[in-house]
Design an enzyme around this catalytic site. Structure first.
Site: not given
Ligand code: DX5
Ligand code: ZN
Length: 230
Positions: A12, A37, A39, A41, A70, A72, A141, A147-149, A177-179, A199-200
Site C-alpha cells: 500500500s 494498492h 488507498d 480516503m 481501494h 474509502m 479489513m 490509517f496505516g500501521g 488489508d491492515g496489519g 503498507g508499513s
C-alpha cells in the site's frame, strides 16, 4: 488480469513517500510486488484524507502490473468513472459506504474495471452473499480503515474462512488489508486469502534510494504466507 489463488503481495502506497509516488511504485514492482494498492480516503467515510483520481492517473504510467484502488469514500458512485479513466484495474468500494452497493458494483464493471467489495471489521461475511456474482474481489479489513500501521484484528480470521466457503469455486480474490506482516500473513493465507495488502511492513526501513529493503520485506511476507502450504 488473469485469475489465480497464488499469494500476491500488494504494497500500500499509503506508507510510501507521498512526494515520490512514481519512483516508489517502480521500486516496489522491481522488488517483487505483485499488485500496487492505492488507498483513497475522503475525510468523511474515514477520518483521514489522501488523494483522488488525478493522483491515480499520475501514478498509473509508473505501474506495469495491477493498480488496485481501494475507495474509502462516500458517496462512491459519482467518482467511479474518474477512477476507471485514471487506469484502475480493480476498484473496491465499501459495502458500508451507502445504501446502493449493488448499483455501485454494476457501475464499476460497466466502467471496465474489476469490482471489489470491502468489509469493515464490524460487517459480517454474509453481507456479500447477494453480491457473489457481481464481484471479482472481497477485501477483508483487518483494521478499521483510515490509517496505516494499526494492529491486526484477529477476530477477522474466522470471517476469511467463512468467505472462502461462500465463494467456493467462483473466481473471486480474497484480499486482506491492515496489519499484515510475516506473523499475521500465514494466518490469513491458511484461512483462504490470496491478496495480502501491506503498507508499513513493506516500506519500513527502506526508501527509493535503498529499495532492497522493500524486496527483503516483501520476500519475508511471501515466505511466511507460503509456509503454510509447504
Ligand atoms: C487502511 C488502508 C490500508 C493500510 C494498510 O485504511 O486501507 O491499506 O494502508 O497499512 P498497514 O499494512 O500499515 O496496516
Ligand atoms: Zn487499503
Amino acid at each position: 488480469m488473469t485469475f489465480d489463488r497464488k499469494i500476491k503481495i500488494a504494497p500500500s502506497i499509503l506508507s510510501a513517500d507521498f512526494a515520490n509516488f512514481g519512483a516508489e511504485c517502480e521500486a516496489i514492482e522491481a522488488q517483487g510486488a505483485d499488485w500496487v494498492h492505492v488507498d483513497v480516503m475522503d475525510g468523511h467515510f474515514v477520518p483521514n484524507i489522501t488523494f483522488g483520481p488525478a493522483t491515480c492517473a499520475a501514478i498509473r504510467p509508473h505501474i506495469k502490473g495491477v493498480m488496485d484502488v481501494h475507495l474509502m469514500i462516500a458517496p462512491v458512485d459519482p467518482y467511479i468513472e474518474a477512477f476507471a479513466k485514471a487506469g484502475a484495474d480493480v476498484i473496491t468500494a465499501h459495502v458500508e459506504a451507502g445504501p446502493h452497493v449493488h448499483r455501485t458494483l454494476q457501475a464499476i464493471r460497466a466502467a471496465g474495471a474489476k469490482a471489489g467489495i470491502a468489509l469493515n471489521p464490524g460487517t459480517p461475511a454474509s453481507a456479500i452473499e447477494p453480491l457473489l456474482d457481481m464481484i471479482d474481489l472481497v477485501c477483508v479489513m483487518t483494521v478499521n480503515p483510515g490509517f496505516g500501521g494499526q494492529k491486526f484484528i484477529h477476530s477477522q480470521i474466522e470471517k476469511v474462512e467463512q468467505l472462502r466457503a461462500l465463494i467456493g469455486e467462483r473466481p473471486i480474490h480474497i484480499e486482506i488489508d491492515g496489519g499484515v506482516d510475516p506473523t499475521t500473513a500465514p494466518l490469513v493465507a491458511k484461512a483462504g486469502a490470496d491478496v495480502l495488502v501491506a503498507g508499513s511492513a513493506v516500506f519500513k526501513g527502506g526508501s527509493v534510494t535503498n529499495p532492497n529493503v522493500y524486496g527483503d520485506n516483501i520476500k519475508a511476507i511471501r515466505a511466511a504466507a507460503q509456509g503454510v502450504w509447504a
